[in-house]
Structure formats: structure tokens, C-alpha cells
Scaffold this motif. Structure first.
Motif: not given
Length: 289
Positions: A10-16, A33-47
Motif C-alpha cells: 500500500a505504498g506510493n506505487v499501489a496508491w497511484n 499491507s503489513r501495516k494495517k493502517s496503510s491498508a485501511k487508508k488506501l482501501a477507504a478510497k475504494f470502500k
């Protein structure tokens, strides 16, 4: 409706890339993502679903993008294969510039299709811009079936594709490092030298901006040989001497970089023809001493 896509990483490549695929009609079905917060933040964009364990979200998807650092790819792929988390005809894509599709060969055991798909682009931020991939090249590598699937994705992104052999991936990636990462290092050296002249960093960046831009323009429009200017191209021996003595006095650590790159410039000048062979010999000798 285009395929369902899952991202591992869920880093920069995944976001873009996830935003670009979503914009192109793909359904983003899950983020790991290994970091739950990172996975949650990106997933929120697509529900969509998110997790720290990729094996939980990879079965009900058509395409899996692994956008992690290279060092994590082998571990992730082995986990997916061990947990039987893959399905027949799934496309498993890693975005590594260095590794080949063979690094994911175990997925074939489950009928999945490995593909290496690397964007020749720099992602310094997670902020996505509309049509960001338009005109960008993706380098594809894998089986003919995998490559054809990759070409379809690239076309849908409005991008372009080039296919290379797997054994050429390290050389390809090295070329991009020279074109981008090492270029940044060279410009940082230039800014540092200007700071020693008493110029503030912001002013130094503004000072070199027109020079960098016109050099880039000339390289892209005319090629590297015709874009080359400066003391080596002019066979200016005295200026080279002064540069070397100045580096010895002010920034000796940069001297090795200067001499090695200048040696290459001498070779470029030689390719242009109509040169003073004695001047070339003197420059090579001076840069090797």
C-alpha cells in the motif's frame, strides 16, 4: 465491467496504480499491507476489504498486484502458494524493475499466470493525478499469454508497453537508476557545490533549473551526443585542470565521480568524430592520474 484487482502493498506505487486502474474501469477488491493502517487508508478510497494477511483476499479476484519492495516478493508469493490462495487463470503481477516473472514461478502450480510489469516512472508521492500514466512506458516480461494480458492493462491505462527478456531485467533496471536516481545524486552534488559559493539551497535549485530543463529537452529531442556541451566537448584542457584542482581543494569526495563521468564524455566526444586525437589522449591521461 473490467476485472477485479487486489493489491498487496500500500505504498506510493499501489496508491497511484490502484487509482489509475479504478479510473480505467477496474474494480479494486482488496488491499493488503503489513501495516494495517496503510491498508485501511488506501482501501477507504475504494470502500473495499483490507487486511494484513494477503491470503485472506486473493481468491476472489482476477488480478493480483504485488507492489511491495523486492525483498518481500518471494515471501509473499511463497505464502500465497503454500496457503492455496490462488486460482486458475489469475494474473499475478509484480512491479519490480529488477526481478523477472520467474521469481513467481510457484504460482503456476495453481494455474495462475506470473507477469513482471514495471512502470518506467518515479512515484515520490501517493497523490494521484488524473491520466498520470498517459504516455508512460511499462516494461513487460513473462510468457506470451502473460504479456498479452499485460498489454491490455497498459492500453487501458493510456500507457505504452515494451517487452524484454527476463534475463535483461537487471540491466534494464540499472539503466533507469542511471537515468533517474543517480541523476538526482548528481544534481544534489551541484546544489552542494553552489552552497559552498554562498548560495542558498532554494536559489541554487532555481539557478540550475533552466540548465537542467534545456539539457533534458536537448537529450530527448536530439539524442545524447548532440546534447553534449561543456569543457570535454570543447576539448578544453585548461578548464579540466582547474576543475580537478578545485575539487581537490573544496570537495575531494566528488572528484572520483567527476573523473569517471568525464572519461565517459571523452568517449562520447570521440564518437562524434572530427576530434583532436592528442586532446583526447591528454584528457584521458589527466582524468586517470
Amino acid at each position: 465491467m473490467k476485472e477485479r484487482v487486489t493489491f498487496i502493498g500500500a505504498g506510493n506505487v499501489a496508491w497511484n496504480l490502484s487509482h489509475a486502474l479504478h479510473e480505467s474501469g477496474y474494480r479494486i477488491g482488496g488491499i493488503s499491507s503489513r501495516k494495517k493502517s496503510s491498508a485501511k487508508k488506501l482501501a477507504a478510497k475504494f470502500k473495499c476489504a483490507f487486511t494484513t494477511d494477503p491470503t485472506h483476499i486473493t481468491q476472489n479476484t482476477d488480478i493480483i498486484f504485488i507492489t511491495t519492495p523486492d525483498s518481500a516478493i518471494n515471501e509473499i508469493v511463497n505464502a500465497l502458494c503454500a496457503e492455496k490462495s490462488l486460482n486458475k487463470n489469475q494474473l499475478i503481477v509484480h512491479t519490480s524493475g529488477l526481478l523477472s516473472a520467474k521469481s513467481m514461478n510457484c504460482v503456476k502450480k495453481w494455474g495462475a499466470i506470473p507477469l513482471s510489469m514495471h512502470p518506467a516512472f518515479s512515484f515520490s508521492s501517493p497523490l494521484f493525478k488524473k491520466n498520470e500514466f498517459k504516455g508512460v512506458y511499462f516494461v513487460l516480461e513473462g510468457s506470451s499469454r502473460a504479456v498479452e494480458k499485460g498489454k491490455t492493462i497498459v492500453r487501458n491505462l493510456g500507457a505504452k508497453s515494451i517487452v524484454i527478456a527476463g534475463e535483461m531485467k537487471p540491466l534494464y533496471h540499472l539503466a533507469l537508476v542511471f537515468a533517474s536516481n543517480l541523476f538526482v545524486g548528481i544534481e544534489d552534488m551541484a546544489v552542494n557545490l553552489l552552497s559552498q559559493c554562498g548560495i542558498e539551497e532554494k536559489d541554487a535549485r532555481n539557478l540550475i533549473k533552466p540548465l537542467v530543463e534545456v539539457t533534458e529537452k536537448n537529450i530527448l529531442e536530439k539524442g545524447t551526443l548532440k546534447a553534449l556541451t561543456g569543457p570535454v566537448e570543447r576539448e578544453d584542457i585548461e578548464t579540466l585542470k582547474k576543475h580537478l584542482s578545485t575539487l581537490t581543494k573544496y570537495k575531494y569526495a566528488y572528484k572520483k565521480v567527476y573523473t569517471e563521468l568525464s572519461k565517459h564524455l571523452v568517449t562520447m566526444v570521440e564518437k562524434k568524430g572530427e576530434v583532436d586525437k592528442k586532446a583526447l589522449w591528454l584528457m584521458r591521461k589527466m582524468l586517470s592520474d
